[in-house]
Every structure is written in C-alpha cells, then in structure tokens.
Scaffold this motif. Structure first.
Motif, short mmCIF file in Angstrom:
data_model
loop_
_atom_site.label_atom_id
_atom_site.label_comp_id
_atom_site.label_asym_id
_atom_site.label_seq_id
_atom_site.Cartn_x
_atom_site.Cartn_y
_atom_site.Cartn_z
N TYR A 112 88.68 24.64 67.08
CA TYR A 112 89.31 23.80 66.05
C TYR A 112 89.51 22.38 66.56
N ALA A 113 89.85 22.27 67.86
CA ALA A 113 90.08 20.95 68.45
C ALA A 113 88.78 20.24 68.83
N GLY A 114 87.64 20.94 68.73
CA GLY A 114 86.35 20.32 69.03
C GLY A 114 85.98 20.32 70.49
N SER A 115 86.66 21.14 71.30
CA SER A 115 86.34 21.18 72.73
C SER A 115 84.96 21.75 72.99
N TRP A 116 84.54 22.71 72.16
CA TRP A 116 83.19 23.25 72.19
C TRP A 116 82.90 23.91 70.85
N ILE A 117 81.64 24.23 70.61
CA ILE A 117 81.26 24.83 69.34
C ILE A 117 80.33 26.01 69.60
N TYR A 118 80.24 26.88 68.58
CA TYR A 118 79.26 27.97 68.57
C TYR A 118 78.22 27.60 67.52
N PRO A 119 77.03 27.21 67.96
CA PRO A 119 76.07 26.58 67.03
C PRO A 119 75.33 27.54 66.11
N GLU A 120 75.41 28.85 66.35
CA GLU A 120 74.65 29.79 65.55
C GLU A 120 75.54 30.51 64.54
N ALA A 121 74.89 31.11 63.53
CA ALA A 121 75.62 31.82 62.48
C ALA A 121 76.04 33.20 62.95
N SER A 122 77.04 33.77 62.26
CA SER A 122 77.49 35.13 62.56
C SER A 122 78.29 35.65 61.37
N VAL A 123 78.34 36.97 61.28
CA VAL A 123 79.18 37.63 60.29
C VAL A 123 80.48 38.10 60.94
N LEU A 124 80.37 38.61 62.17
CA LEU A 124 81.53 39.11 62.90
C LEU A 124 82.18 37.94 63.63
N HIS A 125 83.10 37.30 62.95
CA HIS A 125 83.76 36.14 63.54
C HIS A 125 85.15 35.98 62.94
N ILE A 126 85.97 35.21 63.64
CA ILE A 126 87.28 34.79 63.13
C ILE A 126 87.26 33.27 63.14
N GLY A 127 87.36 32.66 61.99
CA GLY A 127 87.23 31.22 61.94
C GLY A 127 85.85 30.81 62.41
N ALA A 128 85.83 29.88 63.37
CA ALA A 128 84.56 29.42 63.93
C ALA A 128 84.18 30.16 65.20
N VAL A 129 84.88 31.26 65.48
CA VAL A 129 84.71 31.95 66.76
C VAL A 129 84.05 33.31 66.56
N PRO A 130 82.82 33.50 67.02
CA PRO A 130 82.20 34.83 66.96
C PRO A 130 82.94 35.79 67.90
N LEU A 131 83.02 37.04 67.51
CA LEU A 131 83.85 37.98 68.26
C LEU A 131 83.33 38.27 69.66
N PHE A 132 82.05 38.02 69.90
CA PHE A 132 81.54 38.29 71.25
C PHE A 132 82.19 37.38 72.28
N SER A 133 82.71 36.22 71.84
CA SER A 133 83.24 35.24 72.79
C SER A 133 84.41 35.80 73.59
N GLY A 134 85.22 36.65 72.96
CA GLY A 134 86.35 37.23 73.68
C GLY A 134 85.92 38.06 74.87
N PHE A 135 84.69 38.60 74.79
CA PHE A 135 84.20 39.41 75.90
C PHE A 135 83.85 38.56 77.12
N MET A 136 83.68 37.24 76.93
CA MET A 136 83.46 36.37 78.08
C MET A 136 84.72 36.32 78.95
N TYR A 137 85.87 36.25 78.30
CA TYR A 137 87.13 36.31 79.03
C TYR A 137 87.39 37.72 79.55
N ALA A 138 87.03 38.70 78.74
CA ALA A 138 87.20 40.08 79.17
C ALA A 138 86.38 40.39 80.42
N ALA A 139 85.22 39.73 80.57
CA ALA A 139 84.40 39.93 81.76
C ALA A 139 85.14 39.48 83.02
N VAL A 140 85.90 38.38 82.89
CA VAL A 140 86.70 37.90 84.02
C VAL A 140 87.79 38.93 84.35
#
Length: 282
Positions: A112-140
């Motif tokens: 929302y603040a424009g720090s980064w974007i997800y440039p591709e389309a998706s159905v499984l998302h919340i707002g502008a955030v595709p749900l797979f992104s949370g797994f990047m943090y989960a990997a840590v």
C-alpha cells in the motif's frame, strides 16, 4: 531415539554415530555434516526458491491458473507433505503459521505504501498481496525453527524474555511507523548490541559443541536472505521501484532491514521453543 522422532532425526542420528579418529578426515566429515544439516534446515525455503525460478522460466503463459496462485497452492502442498511425511514437527508448523500471519500483515502495508509491488495477476490474494508471499516469511521461520532443533541450540548470557520481546515489537512497529515518523533503526541496532552483544550461541554440528556470537550468526543468515531476495526479484516474484525498468540487484542497504527482521524472527522462535543454557541436558 524417541518413537515420535521425525524421519530426518533418524537419519541425523545415524550420521552422528559415525566414529572417526581426530584429524583432517574428522574435520572434513564435520564440515560436510554441518552443510547437510544446514541444507535440511533450508528445505522449505529452498523448495520455494526453486518454485520461483522454475515458474519464472517454464510456467505456461496460457495456463488455467495464474502463476502466483500456483505458487500458493504449491507452498501449501509442500507444507502438508512435510507434516505428513514427518519431515517437520507440529511445533515448527506453528512457527511457520505465525510468520505467515506477521509477514502478510507487513506485506499489506508495504505494498500500500509503494515499497514494492507484485506485478502479476492472481485470484488468491488479499488486497494487492498474493497469498504465496506470506510463505516467503514462513520460509525464514521454518529455517530458524528447524535449525534450532537440528543443531541443539543453547545460549550463554541470553537477555530476559521481556526485554527481547519489547525490542522485537519496536522493530516491527518501526517497519510501519518510519513512513510517517523518524526512522529509529540506528537506535534499534544499538539496542540489539546492548542486549545481545555478549550472547553466545552454542550449536553441535557433530560431537563437539561450537560457539558463535549470536549477532554474527544473525548477520550471516541476513546475508543469505539478501541473496535469496535477489533470486526472488530476478524471478519477478515481486519488484522494487528501481527494478520496474529492468532487474538489478537489490540494494545492499536492505541487509539492515533483513538483520532487524532476523532479530524479530529469532525472538519469536525463542519464545516458542524456549532458551536453554549449555548446562541443560536435552
């Protein structure tokens, strides 16, 4: 070996039973065993990076699913398989879930603040955030939780839980607040040094426990996450503003952000796993 041990625990136990005379052969074996354990701890993150790269190069443009949605479903399948085949403990799954929630909240704000974007389309998302992104943090979170157990972490001069929790909360709040208020990350770095500067982490690659300053260990992990972030942006999983006209390496300044995130991650896992001293027996 406890009856409920994971499959990897049984493999690890067998490798640790090897007996070699002291000398170069034993040192080499310990180094290779250290690398094997590290690779196993990175299993979830490594598979996610492989998915990002593989789908970037080979995902069909006319596929019925969006690439981001495929990544979300694949990440869920990996998580389910790791639990089903006893490659991961339920407690580690709890850690992953907590990181997914914390990361998704941050993603919602940062996009929302424009720090980064997800440039591709998706159905499984919340707002502008595709749900797979949370797994990047989960990997840590997965890496830290797994390595904690695999290397049998113990600590000397670890600060009190309440002090570390306050620091972690302050770091997390600053990730949001610095968009409106002064960025206090230098103060947070200094506070981390005051709290953890004398903390030692003891880990056991093979037979002999080894010691490393905790802050050094966190810095090394942050550096590897920065390398992984470069792979992720190269694979067009997300894009920073300065990468819109073409990929370039992520700024080295991002290491500071990852270092602070590592502190949050470590404190969270410590609160779940508990902190043991070298004189405490498993």
């Amino acid at each position: 070996m406890p009856q409920g041990a994971t499959r990897f625990a049984r493999i690890r136990d067998g490798l640790e039973q090897v007996r070699l005379s002291p000398g170069p052969t034993a040192w080499t074996y310990e180094f290779l065993l250290f690398g094997f354990k590290q690779a196993w701890a990175c299993l979830f993150g490594g598979l996610m990076l492989a998915l990002l790269l593989g789908t970037h190069f080979f995902y069909p443009a006319d596929a019925p699913w969006h690439r981001y949605d495929f990544l979300t479903c694949a990440a869920l399948a990996i998580q389910a398989a790791m639990l089903a085949f006893r490659l991961e403990t339920p407690r580690e799954a709890i850690v992953i879930g907590a990181f997914h929630v914390i990361g998704t909240i941050m993603e919602l704000f940062k996009t929302y603040a424009g720090s980064w974007i997800y440039p591709e389309a998706s159905v499984l998302h919340i707002g502008a955030v595709p749900l797979f992104s949370g797994f990047m943090y989960a990997a840590v979170g997965s890496y830290i939780a797994r390595i904690w157990r695999i290397f049998d972490f113990k600590f000397t001069r670890y600060p009190s839980a309440w002090a570390t929790a306050i620091l972690a909360c302050a770091i997390y709040v600053n990730f949001f607040a610095h968009h409106w208020l002064p960025d206090i990350r230098l103060f947070l770095f200094g506070t981390a040094v005051l709290l953890f500067g004398r903390t030692g982490i003891w880990f056991t690659p093979w037979r002999q426990p080894r010691r490393m300053p905790l802050l050094l260990g966190l810095a090394l992990v942050a550096m590897f996450i920065w390398f992984a972030e470069n792979i992720g942006t190269f694979a067009n999983a997300w894009t920073y503003p300065d990468q819109r006209d073409g990929w370039r390496m992520v700024s080295i300044a991002k290491l500071g952000s990852w270092y602070l995130l590592m502190i949050i991650s470590f404190v969270l896992v410590a609160l779940i796993h508990g902190v043991r001293r070298p004189d405490q027996i498993r």
